[in-house]
Enzyme design. Structure first.
Site, PDB file in Angstrom:
ATOM      1  N   SER A 165       0.849  -1.188   0.000  1.00 44.23           N
ATOM      2  CA  SER A 165       0.000   0.000   0.000  1.00 44.23           C
ATOM      3  C   SER A 165       0.894   1.251   0.000  1.00 44.23           C
ATOM      4  O   SER A 165       1.776   1.368  -0.835  1.00 44.23           O
ATOM      5  CB  SER A 165      -0.943  -0.044   1.207  1.00 44.23           C
ATOM      6  OG  SER A 165      -1.979   0.884   1.075  1.00 44.23           O
ATOM      7  N   ASP A 416      -8.445  -5.643  -5.533  1.00 48.68           N
ATOM      8  CA  ASP A 416      -8.030  -4.553  -4.652  1.00 48.68           C
ATOM      9  C   ASP A 416      -8.450  -3.217  -5.259  1.00 48.68           C
ATOM     10  O   ASP A 416      -8.050  -2.895  -6.377  1.00 48.68           O
ATOM     11  CB  ASP A 416      -6.513  -4.600  -4.477  1.00 48.68           C
ATOM     12  CG  ASP A 416      -5.976  -3.443  -3.656  1.00 48.68           C
ATOM     13  OD1 ASP A 416      -6.765  -2.782  -2.959  1.00 48.68           O
ATOM     14  OD2 ASP A 416      -4.748  -3.212  -3.710  1.00 48.68           O
ATOM     15  N   HIS A 441      -5.940  -6.627  -1.252  1.00 51.10           N
ATOM     16  CA  HIS A 441      -4.881  -5.650  -0.981  1.00 51.10           C
ATOM     17  C   HIS A 441      -3.622  -6.343  -0.448  1.00 51.10           C
ATOM     18  O   HIS A 441      -3.659  -6.965   0.602  1.00 51.10           O
ATOM     19  CB  HIS A 441      -5.408  -4.628   0.025  1.00 51.10           C
ATOM     20  CG  HIS A 441      -4.659  -3.343   0.056  1.00 51.10           C
ATOM     21  ND1 HIS A 441      -4.295  -2.652  -1.073  1.00 51.10           N
ATOM     22  CD2 HIS A 441      -4.204  -2.597   1.110  1.00 51.10           C
ATOM     23  CE1 HIS A 441      -3.663  -1.537  -0.738  1.00 51.10           C
ATOM     24  NE2 HIS A 441      -3.588  -1.495   0.575  1.00 51.10           N
TER      25      HIS A 441
END
Length: 476
Positions: A165, A416, A441
Site C-alpha cells: 500500500s 483490490d 490488498h
C-alpha cells in the site's frame, strides 16, 4: 523528544526490548522473536542550521542470518501509516523469504506513526501546527537511508525494500531515489498513480462496487445504493435518527446533520476496507473478519428490501460483519474505523498525498460526490494550517514517467480497489509487473496459507525468484 545531535552521534542504536512477534497466517499465528530498537535521526534532514533530533523505532531479527556469509541480504520494510508492529505481523512473506535467503529482517517505523513521534505527546497538537512541517515522504526516505547506511556499516550488503500500500509506494520511491542503497524493491498494491491528472477519481469506488457485485448477487449493491436515501430520509427526523442509532448500536447516538454525515462517511469507508481485506481466510489486519468478508456482508443483502425499516436492519446486520464480527463490542464507535493510524494519514493527505475521490452516484453503489480541490484545501488549512500540493509527488517521483526505474516489482490484486492507481504495465524490461486476478490488498505480502488462490501462490514464487536474482547480481 527533540535533542541535539553531535557529529559523532549521528547514528545511535538503542535496544529497548526483546519480544515475540505473532505473524498472522490465516487463522493461525507464527511466532518469531525480534528486538525493538531505536535510531536517532535529524528532525530536518535538509537543514544545515538545525541540529534537532528524535528517535525512530525499528524491529530487528537476525535469526536467519548466516554469519559466514559476507553478503548477507537485508530485507527492509519501509514502514507506512501505523505502528510498525502491525505491519510486521501482516507481512509474513518477508519472514518466509528471509529464512530461505538467510536475510537480516528490518521493519522501520515511519516518522510521526507508532512511537516514532518527533515531539512526543504534542506531535499532533493543533495549537502547534509547526510540528507537522517535517512530516513528508522525503524526510521519511532519508530516515530509512540513514538507517540502512548504519546497518550496512560500510559492508557491501544487498538491501531489498518491501512494502504494501503506502509502504509499497515508499519502497518503489526508495529504489528510484536511492539505487546505490537499495538493490531492488517489492511494491505490493502500491498506487503510485493515484494522483490528480493521472487516474480517474472514481476508479476506487468502481472497483469496490465490482467486488461487491460479484461476491453474492447483484441485489447486494442495489441494496447498498438504495440505503443512502434510506439513511438520509430517516436522518431527517428525530425518530429516524434514533432508529439508525439503535439499529447500529451507536456509542454516540446521531443528534444532528453533522453526526449523520459522520456516520455515512464511516460506512462509506467500511465498504472500501472490506474490499481491501477480502482475504480467503480469517484475518485481523484492519478489524477481526471472517474469510471473504464481502461475501458475508452480501449474504445479509441477498434479498431486495423495499421499505426503509427492513433495509435498515438488513444493513445493520450486514455491516456488523466488519464492525462486530466477534460480538465483543458493546456499541459501535464510528470514530475508530480500523487498526491503521488515520490521524497521521489525514495530515499526509493535506500536504503531499493528495488522492482525489469521486462518484457520479449511478455507476457505483456509493453516494454522488465531486472532487473539489478548493473545499479540500480549505478544510486542510482549517484543520492543520496546511495547504496541499496536489502535484508535488508527481514532480518528485515522475507519475507515469518512470522509464528510468529498475529492479522494482509492482504487484497488484485485481480485487483490490487501489489497483486502479497501480502500475499495471511495465515501463521497461527492468521493471516487473505481477497481476493477481484473485488477490485483495497486498495479499501476496501476507503469510502463506492453504486457502491462498493459485494466482497468489504463483505471484510469491515469481517474486522470490526475482529477488533472488537481484541478490545474486549484487553479490557477483
Amino acid at each position: 523528544m527533540i535533542g541535539s545531535i553531535g557529529a559523532a552521534a549521528a547514528a545511535i542504536c538503542i535496544i529497548i526490548c526483546t519480544a515475540a512477534l505473532q505473524v498472522e497466517a490465516g487463522g493461525a499465528e507464527v511466532k518469531f522473536k525480534y528486538e525493538i530498537k531505536e535510531f536517532q535521526v535529524p528532525l530536518d534532514h535538509f537543514s544545515f542550521l538545525s541540529n534537532a533530533t528524535f528517535n525512530i523505532r525499528y524491529l530487528y531479527n537476525d535469526s536467519f542470518v548466516d554469519k559466514k556469509n559476507a553478503h548477507t541480504p537485508i530485507f527492509f520494510y519501509t514502514g507506512n501509516e501505523g505502528d510498525i508492529e502491525l505491519f510486521a505481523q501482516n507481512t509474513g512473506f518477508m519472514w518466509e523469504l528471509a529464512e530461505k535467503q538467510r536475510a537480516l529482517l528490518i521493519f522501520a517505523e515511519h516518522r510521526y506513526y507508532g512511537k516514532s513521534l518527533p515531539f512526543g505527546a504534542s506531535t499532533f497538537n493543533a495549537s502547534l501546527p509547526d510540528h507537522l512541517a517535517y512530516f513528508t515522504v522525503e524526510q521519511t526516505l532519508e530516515d530509512y537511508a540513514m538507517l540502512i547506511t548504519f546497518l550496512r556499516n560500510d559492508l557491501p550488503l544487498p538491501v531489498v525494500a518491501f512494502g504494501g500500500s503506502y509502504g509499497g509506494m515508499l519502497a518503489a520511491w526508495f529504489r528510484m531515489k536511492y539505487p546505490h542503497l537499495v538493490a531492488g524493491a517489492l511494491a505490493a498494491s502500491a498506487p503510485i498513480l493515484q494522483f490528480p491528472g493521472i487516474t480517474d477519481c472514481d476508479i476506487f469506488y468502481r472497483i469496490v462496487t465490482s467486488v461487491f457485485q460479484n461476491a453474492y448477487n447483484s441485489n447486494c449493491t442495489t441494496n447498498i445504493g438504495r440505503s443512502w436515501k434510506t439513511f438520509e430520509t430517516l436522518g431527517g427526523t428525530e425518530a429516524g435518527k434514533k432508529q439508525i442509532s439503535d439499529a447500529f448500536h451507536l456509542c454516540n447516538p446521531i443528534k444532528n446533520d453533522a453526526d449523520l454525515k459522520k456516520f455515512l462517511d464511516y460506512i462509506e469507508e467500511v465498504y472500501g476496507n472490506l474490499a481491501m481485506v477480502n482475504y480467503p481466510y480469517n484475518s485481523s489486519f484492519l478489524a477481526p473478519l471472517p474469510a471473504y468478508p464481502v461475501r458475508q456482508v452480501c449474504f445479509y443483502l441477498k434479498d431486495l428490501h423495499q421499505n426503509d425499516a427492513d433495509l435498515l436492519h438488513a444493513m445493520a446486520s450486514a455491516l456488523a460483519v466488519y464492525t462486530n464480527y466477534t460480538n465483543s463490542a458493546k456499541c459501535l464507535d464510528i470514530s475508530v474505523n480500523s487498526n491503521a493510524d488515520e490521524s497521521g494519514w489525514n495530515v499526509q493527505t493535506c500536504n503531499q498525498m493528495v488522492m482525489p475521490f469521486c462518484s457520479n452516484g449511478t455507476d457505483t453503489m456509493f453516494r454522488p460526490s465531486n472532487w473539489n480541490f478548493k473545499e479540500f484545501s480549505d478544510k486542510c488549512y482549517k484543520d492543520y494550517r496546511l495547504t496541499p500540493k496536489p502535484y508535488d509527488i508527481i514532480l518528485r517521483y515522475g507519475g507515469r514517467n518512470i522509464e528510468t526505474a529498475t529492479n522494482i516489482i509492482f504487484s497488484n490484486g485485481l480485487l483490490d480497489p487501489w489497483s486502479g492507481g497501480g502500475v499495471l504495465q511495465a515501463p521497461n524490461n527492468k521493471v516487473d509487473i505481477i497481476i493477481l486476478p484473485e488477490g485483495a490488498h497486498h495479499l501476496d505480502l501476507r503469510h502463506s496459507d492453504p486457502a491462498d488462490p493459485p494466482s497468489v501462490r504463483d505471484a510469491r514464487n515469481k517474486e522470490a525468484s526475482i529477488i533472488a536474482r537481484w541478490i545474486q547480481e549484487f553479490a557477483y
